[in-house]
Design an enzyme around this catalytic site. Structure first.
Site, mmCIF file in Angstrom:
data_model
loop_
_atom_site.group_PDB
_atom_site.id
_atom_site.type_symbol
_atom_site.label_atom_id
_atom_site.label_comp_id
_atom_site.label_asym_id
_atom_site.label_seq_id
_atom_site.Cartn_x
_atom_site.Cartn_y
_atom_site.Cartn_z
ATOM 1 N N HIS A 150 1.396 21.296 -102.848
ATOM 2 C CA HIS A 150 2.491 21.338 -103.759
ATOM 3 C C HIS A 150 3.923 22.181 -103.179
ATOM 4 O O HIS A 150 4.751 21.995 -103.536
ATOM 5 C CB HIS A 150 2.006 22.103 -104.913
ATOM 6 C CG HIS A 150 2.961 22.509 -105.977
ATOM 7 N ND1 HIS A 150 3.644 21.505 -106.707
ATOM 8 C CD2 HIS A 150 3.600 23.668 -106.686
ATOM 9 C CE1 HIS A 150 4.558 21.868 -107.419
ATOM 10 N NE2 HIS A 150 4.668 23.225 -107.454
ATOM 11 N N TYR A 204 6.115 26.824 -119.503
ATOM 12 C CA TYR A 204 4.979 25.668 -119.832
ATOM 13 C C TYR A 204 4.685 25.521 -121.076
ATOM 14 O O TYR A 204 4.718 24.187 -121.774
ATOM 15 C CB TYR A 204 3.738 26.290 -119.436
ATOM 16 C CG TYR A 204 3.480 26.138 -117.773
ATOM 17 C CD1 TYR A 204 3.150 25.001 -117.199
ATOM 18 C CD2 TYR A 204 3.917 27.311 -117.039
ATOM 19 C CE1 TYR A 204 2.862 25.009 -115.868
ATOM 20 C CE2 TYR A 204 3.938 27.130 -115.597
ATOM 21 C CZ TYR A 204 3.303 26.132 -114.829
ATOM 22 O OH TYR A 204 3.318 26.147 -113.471
ATOM 23 N N ASP A 264 9.384 21.822 -108.418
ATOM 24 C CA ASP A 264 8.468 22.058 -109.356
ATOM 25 C C ASP A 264 9.164 22.188 -110.756
ATOM 26 O O ASP A 264 9.946 21.184 -111.203
ATOM 27 C CB ASP A 264 7.662 23.348 -109.150
ATOM 28 C CG ASP A 264 6.649 23.887 -110.131
ATOM 29 O OD1 ASP A 264 5.424 23.210 -110.251
ATOM 30 O OD2 ASP A 264 6.860 24.817 -110.809
#
Length: 326
Positions: free
Chosen positions: A306, A252, A139
């Site tokens: 994921h 993010y 990730d």
């Protein structure tokens, strides 16, 4: 509680002893996810190392060449615990909590992945003295691992890149926002902290199945929770701290900076293994290939969304061992 210290684990390799300290006393929480797991405690120990104002937490054990594992969001070193014992039979494993996340204490000046890679490199190459490590990231930890290879190509042997479109020439920040609702949400200033702050565990429990195999975030019919209550509790223990929750969202908010850094980076030549969720290999490889010249193997993880190492740990372990040993 079981106190996991250097006295109950295998040697860790050429760490600089003065720079590394054992975990604090039992009860501080760092070993909460493995309390009572005597087999885990025989191999692994919790340690802290000071790096530029951050007390970085890492779980270490095994023997052989160094292997560094970097987690993504919303996880910690604990994401790797299911495959660490098998890896530790061949490698000295260092499962790291990224700066500002997990049980690492203090915050970096920025959560852009180039900055985080410099912290990890200082930990691994300078403090622990390991300049020939394999580095595997999942990730957003994969973006950190990429920057490690981009900035310090002489100090790693191989790169494992797990399930992340690489911010860069093939996908900019605006494109990233469009990939999933949670990315656009997390990129907002202050709003995620305000919305999630009092209900961290509930938020995480709802999020994890959305990006599991068949999850709704990417158009699937829905998935069973990939983690049990104890596993969610462990992640909520750290992300329930306001500073850590904020740091997670900053991963993010710095995506535009990541795009610029990766566009500016020279393509890496480090031998690279790409693994993705089922159905995402081609789209992910299209973002990585412009900046990774030596993808020696690229594979989807069968039956996995994921959470690759949790949803199909046997496949992931086999692929990593074959790649790292080749």
């Amino acid at each position: 509680m079981v106190l996991v210290t250097a006295a109950c684990a295998a040697p860790a390799g050429p760490a600089t002893a003065a720079a590394v300290t054992a975990a604090p006393q039992a009860g501080a929480g760092v070993d909460s996810g493995t309390v009572g797991d005597a087999e885990f405690a025989r191999t692994f120990r919790h340690e802290f190392t000071d790096v530029d104002g951050v007390r970085m937490h890492h779980v270490t054990g095994g023997s052989g060449p160094a292997l560094v594992l970097l987690h993504g969001w919303p996880q910690t070193w604990f994401a790797w615990r299911g495959i660490m014992p098998a890896l530790a039979e061949h490698y000295t494993v260092y499962a790291v909590d990224l700066p500002g996340l997990g049980d690492s204490e203090g915050a970096p000046p920025s959560y852009d992945k180039a900055t985080l890679a410099r912290y990890v490199h200082t930990l691994v190459a300078e403090r622990l003295g390991l300049r020939d490590a394999g580095v595997v990231g999942h990730d957003l930890g994969a973006a950190v691992a990429f920057q490690y290879a981009a900035q310090f190509p002489q100090d790693l042997t191989k790169l494992g890149y797990l399930d992340l479109p690489l911010p860069g020439p093939a996908i900019d920040a605006a494109g990233y926002r469009s990939l999933s609702w949670h990315i656009a949400f997390h990129m907002q200033a202050q709003v995620p902290e305000a919305v999630v702050g009092d209900d961290v565990r509930e938020y995480l429990a709802m999020f994890y199945p959305q990006v599991a195999f068949g999850g709704t975030a990417f158009g699937g019919p829905g998935a069973a929770p990939p983690f049990d209550d104890a596993e969610i509790d462990e992640y909520a223990r750290t992300y329930g701290r306001p500073a850590v929750l904020h740091g997670g969202f900053e991963l993010y908010r710095t995506l535009a900076r990541d795009v610029a850094d990766n566009v500016a980076a020279r393509p890496i030549s480090t031998p690279t293994l790409l693994m993705t969720a089922a159905g995402l290999l081609d789209s992910t490889r299209a973002t990585l290939a412009p900046r990774a010249e030596n993808i020696v193997r690229a594979v989807e993880v069968p039956g996995s969304g994921h959470w690759l190492a949790e949803e199909n740990p046997g496949f992931v372990t086999t692929e990593l061992l074959a790649f790292l040993g080749s």
